[in-house]
Write an enzyme that holds these catalytic residues in place. Structure first.
Site, mmCIF file in Angstrom:
data_model
loop_
_atom_site.group_PDB
_atom_site.id
_atom_site.type_symbol
_atom_site.label_atom_id
_atom_site.label_comp_id
_atom_site.label_asym_id
_atom_site.label_seq_id
_atom_site.Cartn_x
_atom_site.Cartn_y
_atom_site.Cartn_z
ATOM 1 N N GLU A 82 5.551 -3.779 11.742
ATOM 2 C CA GLU A 82 3.893 -3.397 11.817
ATOM 3 C C GLU A 82 3.468 -3.862 11.010
ATOM 4 O O GLU A 82 3.003 -4.030 9.292
ATOM 5 C CB GLU A 82 4.363 -1.786 10.723
ATOM 6 C CG GLU A 82 5.816 -0.770 11.546
ATOM 7 C CD GLU A 82 5.252 -0.360 13.056
ATOM 8 O OE1 GLU A 82 4.135 -0.763 12.943
ATOM 9 O OE2 GLU A 82 6.118 0.114 13.985
ATOM 10 N N ASN A 138 0.637 -1.454 -0.065
ATOM 11 C CA ASN A 138 -0.270 0.084 -0.029
ATOM 12 C C ASN A 138 0.943 1.688 0.221
ATOM 13 O O ASN A 138 0.254 2.492 -0.469
ATOM 14 C CB ASN A 138 -0.485 -0.167 1.098
ATOM 15 C CG ASN A 138 -0.104 -0.230 2.750
ATOM 16 O OD1 ASN A 138 0.985 -0.512 2.536
ATOM 17 N ND2 ASN A 138 -1.394 0.410 3.708
ATOM 18 N N CYS A 170 -3.288 0.710 6.586
ATOM 19 C CA CYS A 170 -3.015 -0.163 7.698
ATOM 20 C C CYS A 170 -3.519 1.029 9.309
ATOM 21 O O CYS A 170 -4.388 0.641 10.028
ATOM 22 C CB CYS A 170 -1.640 -0.614 8.092
ATOM 23 S SG CYS A 170 -0.797 1.148 8.674
HETATM 24 N N1 LIG Z 1 0.900 -0.949 10.331
HETATM 25 C C1 LIG Z 1 1.677 -0.931 9.685
HETATM 26 O O1 LIG Z 1 2.774 -0.145 9.578
HETATM 27 C C2 LIG Z 1 0.945 -1.304 8.153
HETATM 28 C C3 LIG Z 1 0.525 -2.359 8.698
HETATM 29 N N2 LIG Z 1 0.885 -3.456 6.809
HETATM 30 C C4 LIG Z 1 -0.495 -4.524 6.836
HETATM 31 O O2 LIG Z 1 -0.164 -5.427 5.610
HETATM 32 C C5 LIG Z 1 -1.599 -5.989 5.374
HETATM 33 C C6 LIG Z 1 -1.390 -5.312 3.527
HETATM 34 O O3 LIG Z 1 -0.639 -5.060 3.452
HETATM 35 P P1 LIG Z 1 0.338 -6.795 2.099
HETATM 36 O O4 LIG Z 1 0.944 -6.373 1.536
HETATM 37 O O5 LIG Z 1 -1.339 -7.716 1.356
HETATM 38 O O6 LIG Z 1 0.782 -7.701 3.320
HETATM 39 P P2 LIG Z 1 1.680 -9.104 3.379
HETATM 40 O O7 LIG Z 1 1.894 -9.562 4.309
HETATM 41 O O8 LIG Z 1 0.949 -10.220 2.073
HETATM 42 O O9 LIG Z 1 2.803 -8.791 2.857
HETATM 43 C C7 LIG Z 1 4.405 -7.815 2.664
HETATM 44 C C8 LIG Z 1 5.098 -8.640 2.635
HETATM 45 O O10 LIG Z 1 5.331 -9.422 2.617
HETATM 46 C C9 LIG Z 1 5.564 -10.132 1.829
HETATM 47 N N3 LIG Z 1 5.508 -11.708 2.086
HETATM 48 C C10 LIG Z 1 4.884 -12.521 1.916
HETATM 49 N N4 LIG Z 1 4.824 -13.751 2.125
HETATM 50 C C11 LIG Z 1 6.221 -13.616 2.951
HETATM 51 C C12 LIG Z 1 7.659 -14.653 3.264
HETATM 52 N N5 LIG Z 1 7.033 -15.464 4.173
HETATM 53 N N6 LIG Z 1 8.297 -13.259 4.048
HETATM 54 C C13 LIG Z 1 9.181 -12.941 3.774
HETATM 55 N N7 LIG Z 1 7.810 -12.186 3.079
HETATM 56 C C14 LIG Z 1 7.082 -12.046 2.634
HETATM 57 C C15 LIG Z 1 4.919 -9.623 0.346
HETATM 58 O O11 LIG Z 1 5.414 -10.481 -0.555
HETATM 59 P P3 LIG Z 1 4.487 -10.211 -1.805
HETATM 60 O O12 LIG Z 1 3.908 -9.398 -2.457
HETATM 61 O O13 LIG Z 1 6.119 -10.943 -3.293
HETATM 62 O O14 LIG Z 1 3.563 -11.614 -1.319
HETATM 63 C C16 LIG Z 1 5.105 -8.168 0.731
HETATM 64 O O15 LIG Z 1 6.560 -7.820 0.419
HETATM 65 C C17 LIG Z 1 -2.479 -5.528 6.111
HETATM 66 O O16 LIG Z 1 -3.162 -6.195 6.621
HETATM 67 C C18 LIG Z 1 -2.310 -4.328 6.576
HETATM 68 O O17 LIG Z 1 -2.642 -3.878 7.660
HETATM 69 C C19 LIG Z 1 -0.054 -2.244 5.430
HETATM 70 C C20 LIG Z 1 0.641 -1.128 5.500
HETATM 71 C C21 LIG Z 1 1.320 -0.389 7.049
HETATM 72 O O1 LIG Z 2 0.821 1.730 5.203
HETATM 73 C C1 LIG Z 2 0.280 2.663 6.478
HETATM 74 O O2 LIG Z 2 -0.987 2.370 5.802
HETATM 75 C C2 LIG Z 2 0.719 4.255 6.181
HETATM 76 O O3 LIG Z 2 1.696 3.038 7.542
HETATM 77 C C3 LIG Z 2 -0.201 4.717 6.812
HETATM 78 O O4 LIG Z 2 0.354 6.082 6.495
HETATM 79 P P1 LIG Z 2 -0.472 7.252 6.326
HETATM 80 O O5 LIG Z 2 -1.493 6.463 8.134
HETATM 81 O O6 LIG Z 2 0.524 8.294 6.765
HETATM 82 O O7 LIG Z 2 -1.296 7.286 5.514
#
Ligand SMILES: NC(=O)C1=CN([C@@H]2O[C@H](COP(=O)(O)OP(=O)(O)OC[C@H]3O[C@@H](n4cnc5c(N)ncnc54)[C@H](OP(=O)(O)O)[C@@H]3O)[C@@H](O)[C@H]2O)C=CC1
Ligand SMILES: O=C(O)[C@H](O)COP(=O)(O)O
Length: 496
Positions: A264, A169, A298
């Protein structure tokens, strides 16, 4: 256009190369991974599917490069980071365009993400110079039984190789939020970008290449996380993992070795609305917090907990604003754009269907076309519905009506997540008490949850993460303390 102009060397025909040893390379696997445009649902780009041998090679080179980098004066490291930041901002348009095509982020917000990333890198350089330019000096006679015979010099030193894994994202911003702190602190960096967002990340990495960082210091390994992820996260060469994403992070933290972890993860950020709240302010924040980037943040508001007495009025105000949201493709700067994948859209639809079956009030008709889901406010949601607890990561927002503030706090704290939350009231004393009672890493008073500004501490409790981000905390996290103790033959006291 992606991969053209100064970025021409990062492609090979229609497949983007990976970055290792200061060069753009084709993987020996001969395989590629497709990136699907969420709007057209067609293949937009392809990236290399890197092999385990290529990961091994990158780790070897990163280890050597780190030793030399750690000997590079701090001001020089900062200078290079400033240069990379400027190059990144200069190329905000093509990188922003990749974000539009890979993750369907509205065009304007895509460019903002790149500019914000440049600013973040520059801030890392400045903060690092101040923070790492200082250590501590301790003397022994403050501890019982000691004379002033020992002087301790403690300073912050690099960890080694930092593995950075950002989510789809904010692929660029959440990559540089790891790269900047890691590099200024003297570490080398291996990036595994999210598949959706990989090409934006490769362009961003090229900006660091153009800035002239030493060979091997930064690498970017592409491939599906499900295929290459475990090999990377369990690699013995890795000295620190900084991950942002979903449940994958929980699995990684169980598999990773004895190394510092920064995680995170997901959130179910609650918005608690008290009777005395300014409902216009709340409604605008619910729109911004719940629906920007189609709820794929997130820190999105993921459940509204509103006092029954003001619920009707608030829901009406939010409904009126939802009706004004522009729904459509990211190229048109629509407010609501297609969610990242078909499986994500199907998951969101599952939550909507469950809520419908269990009697939630639909404030709008549920509408979907491919990955595009129209914004939906669900009123009268009850705790037995999945949407009350699960994060949709989409433009669907549940409203739970509460009879007391305690009920709201109880719902917030019963979640397995604890990222952020917010409370709306004009009574600051009440707001502080509620903030203290909410089990989340951050509570925003009278505004929607947000990560930025990027130097603020940012952390999740419970399943929302390990450790704290924000520029300062990330720099600290990517270092360890080294002490040198000078032992004197006789006590020495300065007289003043
Ligand atoms: N707390 C925070 O700051 C944030 C949290 N999020 C959370 O992230 C989620 C959405 O993002 P999303 O990208 O779908 O999350 P994912 O957990 O599916 O993927 C995150 C990253 O991990 C990689 N990945 C997948 N499988 C593995 C593995 N086995 N080992 C190591 N890396 C791996 C993915 O690669 P690939 O794409 O190739 O699968 C991607 O680069 C939501 O739950 C959201 O809440 C999102 C942003 C910020
Ligand atoms: O990955 C996310 O969702 C971000 O950490 C959120 O960042 P923002 O609150 O600045 O949009």
């Amino acid at each position: 256009m992606a991969g053209s102009g100064v970025f021409a060397e990062i492609t090979d025909g229609d497949v983007f190369k990976y970055y290792a040893d200061g060069e753009w390379k084709k993987s020996a696997s001969g395989k590629s991974v497709s990136i699907i445009n969420p709007t057209t649902r067609k293949v937009q780009y392809k990236v290399q599917a890197c092999t385990q041998e290529e990961v091994n090679k990158v780790m070897e080179i990163a280890k050597v490069a780190q030793k030399a980098w750690a000997k590079t004066p701090l001001w020089k490291r900062a200078e290079l980071l400033h240069k990379a930041a400027a190059i990144l901002k200069e190329h905000k348009a093509p990188i922003g365009d990749c974000l539009v095509k890979e993750i369907a982020k509205p065009a304007k917000d895509s460019v903002t993400e790149v500019v914000r990333s440049g600013d973040l890198v520059s801030y890392c350089a400045e903060e690092g110079v101040r923070l790492l330019g200082q250590g501590s000096f301790l003397v022994s006679d403050s501890f019982p039984g000691n004379e002033r015979t020992k002087y301790c010099l403690a300073s912050k030193i690099p960890l080694g190789i930092v593995l950075a894994i950002p989510p789809f994202n904010y692929p660029v911003n959440l990559a540089v939020s790891k790269i900047g702190p890691a590099l200024i602190a003297g570490n080398s960096l291996v990036l595994k970008p999210p598949t959706q967002g990989a090409v934006s990340c490769l362009h961003m990495v090229h900006c660091f290449h153009l800035a002239g960082f030493p060979k091997g210091l930064i690498s970017c390994i592409t491939g599906k996380g499900s295929e290459i992820g475990d090999f990377l996260t369990m690699h013995p060469g890795v000295n620190c993992i900084s991950f942002t994403g979903g449940d994958t992070g929980v699995a990684i933290s169980k598999k990773a070795g004895m190394i510092p972890l920064q995680m995170e993860l997901g959130g179910k950020d609650a918005c608690i609305v008290l009777e005395d709240a300014d409902l216009d302010l709340v409604a605008s924040n619910i729109i911004k917090g719940g629906f920007s980037y189609s709820g794929q943040r997130c820190t999105a508001v993921k459940v509204v907990l509103v006092m029954e007495s003001v619920a009707d009025a608030l829901v009406e105000k939010v409904k009126a604003k939802v009706a004004k949201l522009k729904v459509g493709p990211p190229e048109d700067n629509s407010d609501i754009t297609p969610v990242v994948s078909e499986s994500s859209a199907n998951f969101i639809e599952g939550l909507v269907n469950d809520a419908k079956q269990k009697g939630a009030t639909f404030c709008q008709e549920y509408k979907r076309d491919g990955n595009l889901i129209w914004p939906l406010l669900l009123d009268n949601v009850r705790p037995d519905m999945r949407i009350a607890w699960e994060e949709p990561f989409g433009p669907v927002l549940p409203v739970i009506r509460i009879g007391s503030v305690e009920e709201g706090i109880h719902h917030c704290n019963a979640s397995n997540f604890g990222l952020q939350g917010c409370v709306f009231t004009k009574d600051i004393n009440k707001a502080l008490l509620i903030s203290d009672a909410m089990e989340t890493g951050t509570v925003q008073i009278n505004s929607a949850p947000a990560r930025g500004p990027d130097h603020f501490p940012f952390q999740g409790l419970k399943d929302s993460g390990i450790g704290s981000q924000g520029i300062t905390n990330s720099i600290n996290m990517m270092t360890k303390v080294k002490s040198t103790v000078i032992n004197l033959p006789t006590p020495s006291y300065t007289m003043g």
